[in-house]
Design an enzyme around this catalytic site. Sequence first.
Site, PDB file in Angstrom:
ATOM      1  CD  GLU A   1      -2.712  -0.905   2.391  1.00 23.43           C
ATOM      2  OE1 GLU A   1      -3.172   0.530   3.048  1.00 23.43           O
ATOM      3  OE2 GLU A   1      -3.792  -1.620   3.192  1.00 23.43           O
TER       4      GLU A   1
ATOM      5  CE  LYS B   1       5.543   4.460   6.923  1.00 19.62           C
ATOM      6  NZ  LYS B   1       5.164   5.565   7.481  1.00 19.62           N
TER       7      LYS B   1
ATOM      8  NE  ARG C   1      -2.852   3.857  12.737  1.00 22.88           N
ATOM      9  CZ  ARG C   1      -1.441   2.922  12.582  1.00 22.88           C
ATOM     10  NH1 ARG C   1      -0.494   2.800  12.461  1.00 22.88           N
ATOM     11  NH2 ARG C   1      -2.523   1.512  12.478  1.00 22.88           N
TER      12      ARG C   1
ATOM     13  NE  ARG D   1       2.125   5.772  16.407  1.00 22.47           N
ATOM     14  CZ  ARG D   1       3.008   5.533  15.819  1.00 22.47           C
ATOM     15  NH1 ARG D   1       3.082   5.469  15.359  1.00 22.47           N
ATOM     16  NH2 ARG D   1       4.336   5.053  16.752  1.00 22.47           N
TER      17      ARG D   1
ATOM     18  CD  GLU E   1      -0.657   8.193   7.959  1.00 23.20           C
ATOM     19  OE1 GLU E   1      -1.185   7.691   9.161  1.00 23.20           O
ATOM     20  OE2 GLU E   1       0.379   9.420   8.554  1.00 23.20           O
TER      21      GLU E   1
ATOM     22  CG  PHE F   1      -4.691   2.589   6.583  1.00 20.81           C
ATOM     23  CD1 PHE F   1      -4.412   1.874   7.979  1.00 20.81           C
ATOM     24  CD2 PHE F   1      -4.217   3.959   6.786  1.00 20.81           C
ATOM     25  CE1 PHE F   1      -3.895   2.757   8.862  1.00 20.81           C
ATOM     26  CE2 PHE F   1      -3.291   4.750   7.302  1.00 20.81           C
ATOM     27  CZ  PHE F   1      -3.379   3.431   8.709  1.00 20.81           C
TER      28      PHE F   1
ATOM     29  NE  ARG G   1       7.878  -0.541  16.058  1.00 18.64           N
ATOM     30  CZ  ARG G   1       7.697   1.154  15.462  1.00 18.64           C
ATOM     31  NH1 ARG G   1       7.474   0.871  14.132  1.00 18.64           N
ATOM     32  NH2 ARG G   1       7.230   1.706  15.487  1.00 18.64           N
TER      33      ARG G   1
ATOM     34  CE  LYS H   1       8.555   2.257  10.222  1.00 17.93           C
ATOM     35  NZ  LYS H   1       9.005   3.529  11.526  1.00 17.93           N
TER      36      LYS H   1
HETATM   37  P1  ATP Z   1       7.025   6.598  10.408  1.00 20.08           P
HETATM   38  O1  ATP Z   1       8.135   6.512  12.234  1.00 20.08           O
HETATM   39  O2  ATP Z   1       7.615   5.965   9.748  1.00 20.08           O
HETATM   40  O3  ATP Z   1       5.787   7.369  10.474  1.00 20.08           O
HETATM   41  P2  ATP Z   1       6.110   5.330  12.359  1.00 20.08           P
HETATM   42  O4  ATP Z   1       7.172   4.972  13.786  1.00 20.08           O
HETATM   43  O5  ATP Z   1       4.782   6.517  13.231  1.00 20.08           O
HETATM   44  O6  ATP Z   1       6.264   5.546  10.818  1.00 20.08           O
HETATM   45  P3  ATP Z   1       5.133   2.540  11.922  1.00 20.08           P
HETATM   46  O7  ATP Z   1       4.163   1.709  12.143  1.00 20.08           O
HETATM   47  O8  ATP Z   1       6.360   2.598  11.656  1.00 20.08           O
HETATM   48  O9  ATP Z   1       4.588   3.566  12.480  1.00 20.08           O
HETATM   49  O10 ATP Z   1       4.075   3.683  10.569  1.00 20.08           O
HETATM   50  C1  ATP Z   1       3.022   3.427  10.342  1.00 20.08           C
HETATM   51  C2  ATP Z   1       2.769   4.820   9.697  1.00 20.08           C
HETATM   52  O11 ATP Z   1       2.236   5.195   8.619  1.00 20.08           O
HETATM   53  C3  ATP Z   1       1.432   4.537  10.863  1.00 20.08           C
HETATM   54  O12 ATP Z   1       1.354   4.492  11.770  1.00 20.08           O
HETATM   55  C4  ATP Z   1      -0.081   5.903   9.641  1.00 20.08           C
HETATM   56  O13 ATP Z   1       0.500   6.649  10.220  1.00 20.08           O
HETATM   57  C5  ATP Z   1       1.158   5.527   8.628  1.00 20.08           C
HETATM   58  N1  ATP Z   1       0.877   5.248   7.636  1.00 20.08           N
HETATM   59  C6  ATP Z   1       0.543   5.686   6.347  1.00 20.08           C
HETATM   60  N2  ATP Z   1       0.275   5.644   5.263  1.00 20.08           N
HETATM   61  C7  ATP Z   1      -0.268   3.960   6.164  1.00 20.08           C
HETATM   62  C8  ATP Z   1      -1.205   2.647   5.270  1.00 20.08           C
HETATM   63  N3  ATP Z   1      -1.508   2.837   4.074  1.00 20.08           N
HETATM   64  N4  ATP Z   1      -0.813   1.986   5.932  1.00 20.08           N
HETATM   65  C9  ATP Z   1      -0.708   1.689   6.833  1.00 20.08           C
HETATM   66  N5  ATP Z   1       0.053   2.390   8.064  1.00 20.08           N
HETATM   67  C10 ATP Z   1      -0.158   3.328   6.714  1.00 20.08           C
END
Ligand code: ATP
Length: 671
Positions: free
Chosen positions: A318, A320, A325, A344, A374, A415, A499, A505
């Site tokens: 998907e 990102k 969030r 979040r 998002e 999503f 996690r 990612k």
């Molecule tokens: P990062 O620091 O890379 O933003 P993170 O530490 O906040 O990531 P991760 O689990 O690492 O959190 O990455 C998931 C985040 O990516 C989610 O919290 C969401 O906000 C964002 N996101 C964007 N697009 C998507 C998607 N298609 N599916 C899931 N999460 C997504």
Amino acid sequence: MVLSFEEIAKSYKRIEDLSKRLEMTDELIDLFTGRSPAELEYIVRLTKGEVRPAFEGIELGVAEKLAVKALYQVTLISPDEIEEKRKTLGDIGSLAEEIMRRKMQMSLFSEELTVDRVFKSLEKISLVEGKASQDHKLKLIAELLHDATPLEARYITRIVCGKMRLGIADMTIVDALSYVMTPEFSDIIEKILSLRPGEPIEASVKAISTHKTAALNSLIDLISHPKKNGLDPDIIQKVHPLVDDLRSRIKNNRKIMVKAYNTHPDLGSIANKLMEFGIEGLKTIHVQPGVPLRAMLGERSSSIGSILERMGGETALEYKYDGLRVQAHIWNEEENRSIVLFSRQLEDLTDQFPDVVDYINDRFQGEDGIVEGECVPVEPNTGRLLPFQLISQRRGRKHSLQEKVKEIPVSLIVFDCLYSNGNDMTNEPYLVRREALKGLFKDLGENIEPEKGVSLSKMKIVKDPVIGETFFNMSLEDGCEGIMAKSISGSSVYQAGSRGWHWIKYKKDYRSELSDTLDLVVIGAFHGSGRRKGRYGALLMASYDPKEGIYRSVCKLGSGFNDQHLFEMVSIIDELSGPIEHVWKNVDSKMIPDICTTPDLVLEVLGAEITFSPNHTCSFGKIKDDAGLALRFPRFTGRYRSDKGPTDATTEEEIIGIFGSQNKIISDRSS
Ligand code: ATP
């Protein structure tokens, strides 16, 4: 027996003097043992410094000035003198304790404070609204302080001002509750002692009554090396299964508790339920619209090939999206539809995004649901994605909100679906959840149409790394930060609060050799000089070690700040600063900055590489004796991670992982 507030205040004082997570857990076990359901609920809430779970949006957060006024009313010590003391002591709790000590010398009559009374008064303070609310709050605080001992005043003022900050992570409370809620504990200990297992084991078992979790760990350690510890193998054969049984019971109870906490993150009500119905009572906690779930998070990977390998050869990819969030809850209450948006961090965002609420209201066609997506800034005519920074300008805004709504239009790109038409969807696999998600909204497509306001994340199922790489490049061209790979296996359930490898990612940064963004916690600041005189020149940044609940320094961050950041930083640091012994209880750092801060603020930081450093404590001694890991050439990306709490920061383990893969890249390249 009525529980006095003094008893728990003494326990808080002992906790303040501890820094190790296990020791804190042991102190909490004592504090939690033998309480009634209501008492345990109140104690847990007070320990967290709140009267209701954060997601309900009811906050204490009284201004320190009001607490100072109450101190004046109760002690009649002049406000100037109190203010003068405040400047030297810094922390409102220490100030209250000191001022109240003088009041004791005046020996006024007072009535002993109970936990019940303190909690209920604080609850009233949190609920007071309206014109005369300040006077009413002042009266309630003064009434409590009038009857408080100096030590009690220390914690009452801290809780009232929203500055409890005992340094206890929610998971430490969960650990302590798991121990308290394993009633077979004492039976098993008795059984071990009745075997007369001999000196070292008996001493270790007896220590459990005072040193709880720490002693249990030493006992496990002791019997795991019978030869080295000179233990009788026959006895060990009998003791081992009993200790294993005990350990697995605690572990199992913890697992049930963590699951309950992830689906209903309110430790106060969990504690109450536990005391009332035992561990089985928690199994009745279900996903419920209106109560936010803790977010599922992904691991990271640095190539499509390795993602496909992890996912068994096939995966969904998907886009990102880079925004905020949002977990949207939609349900009906007496014919009226309620829509609540959570961040979040489980804060209520509803009032900040009235446009998103309207979009959902227009497009939602289910009975009820919980969906995740998002929230991204978009160009209103084309639907093109705009830089994520714009969304921060919409956050926390109360004034001229309507103008900002027009100025910065947003779209919600959904999503995931966690609840649909009365059904908990979290145990369903990814593809089933995605189908349910499609059914919840009218006319839901993958193209962003700004006037519709809700669209579906772009997704493709791939087996071939080349096709995956093309999809990744397309995501970058369309303004995303990369892709999220999602497992399509039958076991790809929604893992709230964890996690894991069901989501991986893959971001743009990961390909640029040794640079990678980290989310680090500010633990202190150094005064600036020259152009930065009167501002801060650098911040001391830390990663998090969830096992021990400790923040360890990883770099000194001085680049990437513009004038606006430098200006803002002064008041942010001021708000978080305090005496080192108070704010650095769970910080481990060799460097001592000019100002120490409570680990709270998370910043996104880009660095050149991870290197060894004798000055930083992150993973100190773990890879190399006498050295820790540090981020070289760190630079602030300009992104405040206000969507992350300090315990969501990059962990020590992740940094060790990045260090390992970075060295692998280097050795791959040189071979
Ligand atoms: P990062 O620091 O890379 O933003 P993170 O530490 O906040 O990531 P991760 O689990 O690492 O959190 O990455 C998931 C985040 O990516 C989610 O919290 C969401 O906000 C964002 N996101 C964007 N697009 C998507 C998607 N298609 N599916 C899931 N999460 C997504």
